[in-house]
Motif scaffolding. Structure first.
Motif, mmCIF file in Angstrom:
data_model
loop_
_atom_site.group_PDB
_atom_site.id
_atom_site.type_symbol
_atom_site.label_atom_id
_atom_site.label_comp_id
_atom_site.label_asym_id
_atom_site.label_seq_id
_atom_site.Cartn_x
_atom_site.Cartn_y
_atom_site.Cartn_z
ATOM 1 N N PHE A 87 -2.984 0.304 6.620
ATOM 2 C CA PHE A 87 -1.760 0.249 5.761
ATOM 3 C C PHE A 87 -1.900 0.777 4.466
ATOM 4 O O PHE A 87 -1.090 1.431 3.845
ATOM 5 N N LEU A 88 -3.184 0.195 3.699
ATOM 6 C CA LEU A 88 -3.548 0.572 2.556
ATOM 7 C C LEU A 88 -3.588 2.153 2.616
ATOM 8 O O LEU A 88 -3.422 2.898 1.549
ATOM 9 N N VAL A 89 -4.349 2.895 3.514
ATOM 10 C CA VAL A 89 -4.595 4.250 3.626
ATOM 11 C C VAL A 89 -3.116 4.957 3.520
ATOM 12 O O VAL A 89 -2.734 5.865 2.952
ATOM 13 N N GLY A 90 -2.068 4.348 4.318
ATOM 14 C CA GLY A 90 -1.020 4.937 4.328
ATOM 15 C C GLY A 90 -0.093 4.825 2.983
ATOM 16 O O GLY A 90 0.333 5.712 2.425
ATOM 17 N N MET A 91 -0.279 3.596 2.507
ATOM 18 C CA MET A 91 0.241 3.531 0.920
ATOM 19 C C MET A 91 -0.269 4.287 -0.136
ATOM 20 O O MET A 91 0.527 4.690 -0.972
ATOM 21 N N MET A 92 -1.496 4.613 -0.076
ATOM 22 C CA MET A 92 -2.199 5.544 -0.936
ATOM 23 C C MET A 92 -1.285 7.009 -0.734
ATOM 24 O O MET A 92 -1.236 7.620 -1.863
ATOM 25 N N GLY A 93 -0.856 7.356 0.374
ATOM 26 C CA GLY A 93 -0.047 8.614 0.499
ATOM 27 C C GLY A 93 1.098 8.445 -0.014
ATOM 28 O O GLY A 93 1.426 9.556 -0.773
ATOM 29 N N VAL A 94 1.798 7.542 -0.128
ATOM 30 C CA VAL A 94 3.172 7.129 -0.578
ATOM 31 C C VAL A 94 2.954 7.282 -1.779
ATOM 32 O O VAL A 94 3.901 8.022 -2.541
ATOM 33 N N MET A 95 1.981 6.681 -2.544
ATOM 34 C CA MET A 95 2.015 6.803 -3.994
ATOM 35 C C MET A 95 1.687 8.109 -4.392
ATOM 36 O O MET A 95 2.193 8.445 -5.488
ATOM 37 N N SER A 96 0.831 8.850 -3.588
ATOM 38 C CA SER A 96 0.587 10.184 -4.158
ATOM 39 C C SER A 96 1.843 11.001 -4.162
ATOM 40 O O SER A 96 2.083 11.783 -4.776
#
Ligand code: PHE
Length: 444
Positions: A87-96
């Motif tokens: 989930f966190l890895v995915g959210m890092m993409g959304v943040m980017s």
């Protein structure tokens, strides 16, 4: 009942859209800028190696995760392995997506404003780099004008994303990408034939190995991820609209080579010009906005070419910005059940606001002297994207499982001759290499 997920209309459509995502300011603005700051030829050589050894394998991985998951970056990871880490890895993409688009749109806005500069004759024939620099500084130091163009650009991006996959992103990419290519070739021929241009060509192509340090490697790696739209879910999300029949490795190769050729072509336009006019290649983000008007000023019908160039720069930026916005929009549609319209309007507005400090800091209005463009660009390209790529290869090689991925890629008779070599890279080599570059790049 769940609505059927949207899909690309055709293979060509997908390739144009994904190449459209990859080819953008990263090739025309960022590549020459970063090469200029990192020693030229040595950087270009590393860039080539990294595209082949890391970029293409990571692209295959991302497309596969997206097509398997059939969701946004977060949903796709979680549908294969549901855990807080992914989930966190995915959210890092959304943040980017938020961070990159906020500065991307500001720069694209500068490009759009240059279209009008050429239309209205701001750059007269024979304009010198000093005069062009004055125009550029006048633009960025104005607190309102660049924000206005940023707003226009976000509006265009939102409009296309709002229209959806086949009817928006695909349709516009198919229209815009071929035109871009033709113009770049014409401009490269002109730039190389400028007096004094050879020095630039040589500087761009001759690697000086002593220039290579771990910092150059990290910079090249960041540029590869940025340029190929990797590590933050853009390619993954586009993969989620791909049908089971599509040949993922074949498409990844075409998209990457298209992106690479455009970067080199852009280098051939900009570097000869920089040297022909006696400029410093390492000035940073303003490079193309100051050199190119001088190149056009020295050309027959320069205003026409200048106008066309910035139209096409804006187009290239637009086919990329839509993929950045789509990453975030797809997340809110899939995970938060927003409709597309709400997602586009709300997220577009947030990114617009985030771009305001970016724009102001370019004109010297800053908080605590922070250059938000540089900060957002550096955290994403040198940290979030390579880290996202590292996590993706670990996910594919170890979590989803190499054999499962290969079976997914090879379904419906798709050939992947280098499958085992790819898997070996993704499982054993890339995690180590990426972790090494990231760690030593940050410590060193
Ligand atoms: N690849 C785009 C370019 O080169 C920028 C981009 C980065 C797009 C990350 C999507 C995701 O301009």
């Amino acid at each position: 009942m769940e609505k059927q997920r949207e899909q690309w209309g055709s293979r060509m459509g997908f390739v144009f859209a994904a190449a459209g995502s990859a080819i953008g300011l990263g090739n025309i603005w960022r590549f020459p800028t970063v090469a200029g700051r990192n020693g030229g030829g040595a950087f270009v050589l590393l860039y080539l190696l990294i595209i082949m050894a890391i970029g293409i394998p990571v692209m295959i991985s991302e497309l596969s995760v997206g097509r398997k998951g059939q969701k946004s970056i977060v949903g796709s990871f979680l549908s294969i392995k549901n855990s807080p880490l992914w989930f966190l890895v995915g959210m890092m993409g959304v943040m980017s997506g938020f961070l990159i688009l906020s500065f991307y749109s500001v720069i694209a806005g500068w490009g759009v404003s240059y279209i009008f500069n050429f239309l209205t004759g701001t750059f007269a024939a024979g304009v010198t780099p000093d005069e062009a620099a004055t125009v550029f500084e006048g633009l960025v130091s104005n607190p309102v004008t660049p924000i206005f163009w940023h707003l226009i650009f976000m509006g265009l991006t939102g409009f296309i994303v709002f229209k959806g996959i086949a009817g928006g992103i695909e349709k516009y990419s198919k229209l815009l990408m071929p035109a871009l290519f033709v113009l770049l070739v014409i401009l490269a021929i002109r730039a190389i034939t400028l007096p004094g241009a050879m020095e630039g060509v040589v500087w761009f192509l001759r690697p000086d190995i002593s220039e290579i340090s771990i910092q150059t490697v990290l910079a090249s790696l960041g540029q590869v991820f940025f340029s190929l739209s990797l590590g933050m879910g853009a390619i993954l999300t586009y993969g989620s609209y791909l049908s089971k029949k599509e040949d993922i490795p074949g498409n990844a190769l075409i998209i990457s080579l298209a992106d690479l050729s455009i970067a080199i072509l852009a280098g051939f336009i900009i570097m000869p010009a920089v040297f022909a006019f006696g400029l410093e290649p390492s000035v940073g983000p303003s490079l193309i906005f100051i050199t190119l008007p001088s190149v056009f000023g020295s050309m027959y019908m320069g205003n026409v070419f200048g106008f066309l160039f910035f139209v096409l720069l804006s187009i290239a930026a637009l086919t990329s910005s839509i993929s950045l916005l789509e990453v975030v929009v797809a997340y809110f549609i899939d995970e938060k059940k927003w409709d597309r319209k709400k997602a586009v309007v709300v997220i577009g507005a947030v990114i617009f606001l985030l771009g305001i400090p970016v724009s102001l800091s370019q004109g010297g209005i800053t908080i605590a002297n922070i250059d938000f463009l540089d900060v957002f660009d550096t955290i994403t390209s040198k940290l979030f994207l390579p880290l996202g790529g590292l996590m993706t290869v670990i996910f594919v090689g170890w979590v989803w499982g190499g054999q499962n991925v290969l079976a997914h890629i090879r379904q419906e008779g798709v050939k992947f001759k280098l499958g085992s070599a790819w898997l070996f890279l993704v499982k054993f080599i890339l995690p180590l290499v990426l972790a090494y570059i990231l760690i030593s790049g940050f410590l060193g």
